[in-house]
Design a protein around this motif. Structure first.
Motif, PDB file in Angstrom:
ATOM      1  N   TRP A  39      29.954 -56.150 -57.342  1.00  0.00           N
ATOM      2  CA  TRP A  39      31.085 -55.736 -56.816  1.00  0.00           C
ATOM      3  C   TRP A  39      31.863 -54.188 -57.363  1.00  0.00           C
ATOM      4  N   LEU A  40      31.715 -54.385 -58.422  1.00  0.00           N
ATOM      5  CA  LEU A  40      32.609 -53.256 -58.840  1.00  0.00           C
ATOM      6  C   LEU A  40      31.395 -51.912 -58.895  1.00  0.00           C
ATOM      7  N   LEU A  41      30.939 -52.290 -58.261  1.00  0.00           N
ATOM      8  CA  LEU A  41      30.177 -50.927 -57.317  1.00  0.00           C
ATOM      9  C   LEU A  41      30.595 -50.620 -56.807  1.00  0.00           C
ATOM     10  N   ALA A  42      30.354 -51.480 -55.892  1.00  0.00           N
ATOM     11  CA  ALA A  42      30.922 -51.467 -54.535  1.00  0.00           C
ATOM     12  C   ALA A  42      31.590 -50.881 -54.025  1.00  0.00           C
ATOM     13  N   VAL A  43      32.804 -51.269 -54.680  1.00  0.00           N
ATOM     14  CA  VAL A  43      34.036 -50.593 -54.477  1.00  0.00           C
ATOM     15  C   VAL A  43      33.798 -49.741 -54.879  1.00  0.00           C
ATOM     16  N   ALA A  44      33.054 -48.744 -55.666  1.00  0.00           N
ATOM     17  CA  ALA A  44      33.656 -47.125 -56.252  1.00  0.00           C
ATOM     18  C   ALA A  44      32.434 -46.721 -55.430  1.00  0.00           C
ATOM     19  N   LEU A  45      31.126 -47.376 -54.453  1.00  0.00           N
ATOM     20  CA  LEU A  45      30.395 -46.459 -53.342  1.00  0.00           C
ATOM     21  C   LEU A  45      31.614 -46.621 -51.867  1.00  0.00           C
ATOM     22  N   PHE A  46      32.716 -47.405 -51.211  1.00  0.00           N
ATOM     23  CA  PHE A  46      33.320 -47.584 -50.419  1.00  0.00           C
ATOM     24  C   PHE A  46      35.020 -46.031 -50.557  1.00  0.00           C
ATOM     25  N   VAL A  47      34.832 -46.135 -51.935  1.00  0.00           N
ATOM     26  CA  VAL A  47      35.608 -45.283 -52.253  1.00  0.00           C
ATOM     27  C   VAL A  47      35.251 -44.250 -51.559  1.00  0.00           C
ATOM     28  N   GLY A  48      33.892 -43.742 -52.178  1.00  0.00           N
ATOM     29  CA  GLY A  48      33.285 -42.901 -52.465  1.00  0.00           C
ATOM     30  C   GLY A  48      32.555 -41.983 -50.332  1.00  0.00           C
ATOM     31  N   VAL A 164      26.986 -41.860 -43.936  1.00  0.00           N
ATOM     32  CA  VAL A 164      27.790 -41.824 -43.892  1.00  0.00           C
ATOM     33  C   VAL A 164      28.042 -40.812 -43.651  1.00  0.00           C
ATOM     34  N   ASP A 165      27.623 -39.591 -43.428  1.00  0.00           N
ATOM     35  CA  ASP A 165      28.772 -38.326 -42.933  1.00  0.00           C
ATOM     36  C   ASP A 165      28.524 -37.618 -42.121  1.00  0.00           C
ATOM     37  N   PHE A 166      27.937 -38.910 -40.257  1.00  0.00           N
ATOM     38  CA  PHE A 166      27.548 -38.444 -39.790  1.00  0.00           C
ATOM     39  C   PHE A 166      28.217 -39.329 -38.409  1.00  0.00           C
ATOM     40  N   ASP A 167      29.515 -39.385 -38.476  1.00  0.00           N
ATOM     41  CA  ASP A 167      30.611 -39.891 -37.842  1.00  0.00           C
ATOM     42  C   ASP A 167      30.318 -42.166 -37.503  1.00  0.00           C
ATOM     43  N   PHE A 168      30.497 -42.968 -36.415  1.00  0.00           N
ATOM     44  CA  PHE A 168      29.998 -43.798 -36.849  1.00  0.00           C
ATOM     45  C   PHE A 168      29.216 -44.816 -36.252  1.00  0.00           C
ATOM     46  N   HIS A 169      27.822 -45.114 -36.398  1.00  0.00           N
ATOM     47  CA  HIS A 169      27.019 -46.396 -35.988  1.00  0.00           C
ATOM     48  C   HIS A 169      26.683 -47.343 -36.458  1.00  0.00           C
ATOM     49  N   GLU A 170      26.466 -48.442 -35.330  1.00  0.00           N
ATOM     50  CA  GLU A 170      26.475 -49.796 -35.346  1.00  0.00           C
ATOM     51  C   GLU A 170      25.618 -50.410 -36.620  1.00  0.00           C
ATOM     52  N   THR A 376      23.154 -33.966 -55.487  1.00  0.00           N
ATOM     53  CA  THR A 376      24.630 -32.426 -55.191  1.00  0.00           C
ATOM     54  C   THR A 376      24.039 -31.775 -54.297  1.00  0.00           C
ATOM     55  N   SER A 377      22.928 -31.944 -53.370  1.00  0.00           N
ATOM     56  CA  SER A 377      22.973 -31.135 -52.165  1.00  0.00           C
ATOM     57  C   SER A 377      23.497 -32.415 -51.139  1.00  0.00           C
ATOM     58  N   LEU A 378      24.021 -33.487 -51.307  1.00  0.00           N
ATOM     59  CA  LEU A 378      23.692 -34.520 -50.226  1.00  0.00           C
ATOM     60  C   LEU A 378      25.658 -34.807 -49.806  1.00  0.00           C
ATOM     61  N   PRO A 379      25.781 -35.096 -48.863  1.00  0.00           N
ATOM     62  CA  PRO A 379      27.283 -35.800 -48.577  1.00  0.00           C
ATOM     63  C   PRO A 379      28.164 -35.311 -49.951  1.00  0.00           C
ATOM     64  N   LEU A 380      28.126 -36.626 -50.894  1.00  0.00           N
ATOM     65  CA  LEU A 380      28.991 -37.006 -52.018  1.00  0.00           C
ATOM     66  C   LEU A 380      28.853 -35.664 -52.716  1.00  0.00           C
ATOM     67  N   ALA A 381      28.238 -34.494 -52.305  1.00  0.00           N
ATOM     68  CA  ALA A 381      29.053 -33.612 -53.537  1.00  0.00           C
ATOM     69  C   ALA A 381      30.270 -33.030 -53.487  1.00  0.00           C
ATOM     70  N   ALA A 382      30.691 -33.300 -51.639  1.00  0.00           N
ATOM     71  CA  ALA A 382      32.190 -32.839 -51.709  1.00  0.00           C
ATOM     72  C   ALA A 382      33.303 -33.609 -52.647  1.00  0.00           C
ATOM     73  N   LEU A 383      32.770 -34.902 -53.138  1.00  0.00           N
ATOM     74  CA  LEU A 383      34.112 -35.446 -53.625  1.00  0.00           C
ATOM     75  C   LEU A 383      34.444 -33.975 -54.892  1.00  0.00           C
TER      76      LEU A 383
END
Length: 481
Positions: A39-48, A164-170, A376-383
Motif C-alpha cells: 500500500w505504501l508503494l501504491a501511494v508513491a506510485l499514485f503520486v508519481g 499514464v502519459d496518454f490521457d484517460f482510458h477505460e 530515465t527515458s519514459l514519462p515518469l522521468a519528468a518527475l
C-alpha cells in the motif's frame, strides 16, 4: 483484503521441514510487510502517476481527443443521461463504439468534481491500486524484499508509464481486476480469481476473451485439488465467450447508427493488415513484453496464456498503432506478465539446475533495476524536471481566452482546446458537426496548419458567419454572428 488460502502457504516436499511454531515466527513478519508495504508503494506510485498525467494536462499536452470523449461520457452518466460523446458525432452513443459501462462508476465523483483532472486522478489511483496485489503476491512467494522489487518493477513498467502519459482510458479499471484475479489464482483461491475476473466484460468488449483465458488457467490449476472449482471455471470460461459474442454482435450494433461494430474493419486482411504485416514491430513488442519485464522467465508459467487474447487481436489487426509499444495498449499486459514471472519464480527456485536457481535469486532485483533504468527515458522521468510542476503562462493565457466561451455553448474544436471545454460546453470535433453551426469554433493553429483560419471556417460552415474573438499563442477563437 484477500488473504491466501492455507494451502498456498504450505511447503512443498522439496523444501526443508519447518515446525508450526517456527513457521509462525518466520512467516508473520512477511505477512505484516505484505499488508503494509504494497500500500505504501501504491501511494508513491499514485503520486508519481498523478503528477505526470495532471502535469501534461496543465501544459495543454493532450495527445488525442480521448480525454474529451471520456469526459463527455462520464459527464452524461453524472447527469443520469445516455452516454453521449458529441466528439464522435452529434448525439453519438458511446456504447455503439466500445462497450465500457464500467466508466459510470466515476459519475458520482465527477458530479462533485466536474473536471478532466478527476478522470486523470481516478486513473492514477486505479493503476496504483493494481500494484498492491502484484506486490503482495510476490511477497508471499519471494519474501519482503523480493516482493517489493517485483512491485517496483511492475509500477515502473514501460506499459504502465505509457498509459499514464496518454490521457484517460477505460482500461484503468482492467488492471486492478486482472491483478487481484491473478493474485487469487496464485494463492489457489479459485472462486475469488473467477469473481475478480468476471467484471472485465464491463470494461471493454475484447476482455471477454481475457475472462475466458483466466478461467481456463484456473480450471487447469484446480483440476485435481478441486473438481468443483474446475467446473465453475469452465462455466466462467463459457460466460466470457458468450459475453464477447453478445456484446459484439448484439449490444454494440444496437447502439451504433450503422448497426454494426465499427472495428471489424481493423481486423480485416483486405484492409491491408494480417498477422505478418509489421512483423518486425510485433517481434520488438514481444521482446519488450518479455525481456525487461520478466527476463523471459514468464514463459515458464501458464499464466502468460492470459495475455494471448489481447496480443492476438492486436497483431491480427490492420491498424499499425495496435502493434507497437506506444499508447496505452500494453497496460493490461503488465500485471499478466509480472504475475506470470512471480509464478515462474515460485517454481523455478526449486529447480535441480544450479544456474536456474541462481538466475531466479537475482531476477527480482534485475527486473526492478531494468525498470528503473528504462524510466530515465519514459514519462515518469519528468518527475525530475521542474517544468512539470509549473503551469506555463502560455496555457494560462489560452485558458483565459477559452473562458470567454459561456457555459452550455456549442463549440467545434480540435485537440488542444477540447480539454478546457468539455466539462461545461457541448463540444464537437472539427469537421464533424454534421450540419450544426456551433456557437464558437476553437482551433489550435500554433503549427500554422491553417493558413487562412477564417477562410477555412467559411468552407466548413458556408451558411454561417464567424468572426475572430481572439488569437492567443496560436489558439484562435471564433464566434458565430
Amino acid at each position: 483484503m484477500p488473504t491466501p488460502a492455507p494451502s498456498a502457504m504450505s511447503s512443498t516436499s522439496s523444501e526443508p521441514h519447518i515446525s508450526a511454531s517456527d513457521a509462525r515466527s518466520t512467516d508473520q513478519p512477511r505477512v505484516v510487510a505484505g499488508r503494509r508495504e504494497p500500500w505504501l508503494l501504491a501511494v508513491a506510485l499514485f503520486v508519481g502517476y498523478a503528477v505526470v498525467s495532471v502535469g501534461r494536462y496543465r501544459h495543454l499536452g493532450q495527445r488525442s481527443w480521448d480525454l474529451g470523449i471520456f469526459e463527455q461520457v462520464i459527464r452524461s452518466y453524472a447527469h443520469l443521461q445516455a452516454p453521449i460523446a458529441d466528439l464522435k458525432g452529434p448525439g453519438f452513443n458511446i456504447l455503439g463504439d466500445h462497450f465500457s459501462p464500467v466508466t459510470a462508476l466515476l459519475a458520482p465523483l465527477y458530479r462533485v468534481f466536474p473536471s478532466p483532472v478527476t478522470l486523470l486522478l481516478a486513473q492514477a489511483a486505479l493503476f496504483a491500486l493494481s500494484a498492491v496485489p502484484v506486490t503482495r503476491a510476490a511477497a508471499r512467494l519471494l519474501g519482503r524484499w523480493g516482493g517489493l522489487a517485483i512491485g517496483v518493477a511492475y509500477g515502473l513498467s514501460w506499459g504502465l508509464q505509457q498509459a499514464v502519459d496518454f490521457d484517460f482510458h477505460e482500461i484503468c479499471f482492467a488492471l486492478p481486476l486482472i491483478a487481484f484475479s491473478l493474485e487469487a489464482l496464485l494463492a489457489q483461491r479459485w472462486r475469488a480469481a473467477l469473481v475478480w475476473a468476471m467484471p472485465l466484460v464491463l470494461v471493454k468488449e475484447d476482455l471477454g476473451f481475457t475472462v475466458t483465458a483466466i478461467a481456463l488457467v484456473v480450471a487447469w490449476r484446480a483440476r485435481q485439488e478441486s473438481p468443483r472449482a474446475m467446473r465453475y471455471a469452465i462455466g466462467v470460461a463459457v460466460f466470457g465467450v458468450v459475453a464477447l459474442v453478445v456484446t459484439l454482435l448484439l449490444v454494440i450494433p444496437s447502439f451504433n447508427s450503422a448497426g454494426t461494430y465499427d472495428y471489424w474493419s481493423k481486423v480485416d486482411e483486405s484492409g491491408g493488415g494480417g498477422p505478418f504485416d509489421g512483423l518486425d514491430t510485433k517481434l520488438r513488442t514481444l521482446c519488450w513484453l518479455l525481456i525487461p519485464t520478466s527476463g523471459l522467465l514468464a514463459l515458464r508459467s501458464p499464466i502468460l496464456l492470459v495475455a494471448l487474447p489481447t496480443i492476438g487481436w492486436r497483431f491480427v489487426s490492420s491498424y499499425p498503432q495496435y502493434w507497437g509499444t506506444d499508447w496505452h495498449y500494453n497496460a493490461v499486459l503488465m500485471p499478466i506478465v509480472t504475475l506470470a514471472l512471480v509464478d515462474a519464480l515460485g517454481t523455478a527456485r526449486h529447480s535441480t539446475r544450479a544456474w536456474l536457481r541462481s538466475y531466479v535469486r537475482h531476477l527480482p532485483a534485475a527486473v526492478a533495476a531494468a525498470s528503473l533504468a528504462l524510466t530515465t527515458s519514459l514519462p515518469l522521468a519528468a518527475l525530475t524536471e521542474s517544468e512539470i510542476y509549473r503551469k506555463p503562462e502560455r496555457v494560462s493565457a489560452i485558458e483565459r481566452l477559452l473562458a470567454e466561451v459561456p457555459d452550455g455553448a456549442s463549440v467545434e474544436a480540435n485537440i488542444a482546446p477540447i480539454s478546457r471545454l468539455t466539462s461545461r460546453c457541448r463540444v464537437f470535433w472539427i469537421t464533424s458537426t454534421r450540419g450544426i453551426n456551433p456557437d464558437f469554433i476553437a482551433l489550435d493553429n500554433s503549427r500554422k496548419r491553417y493558413r487562412d483560419v477564417e477562410g477555412y471556417v467559411r468552407s466548413l460552415h458556408p451558411q454561417a458567419r464567424y468572426t475572430v474573438e481572439g488569437n492567443v499563442y496560436g489558439v484562435v477563437l471564433l464566434k458565430r454572428q
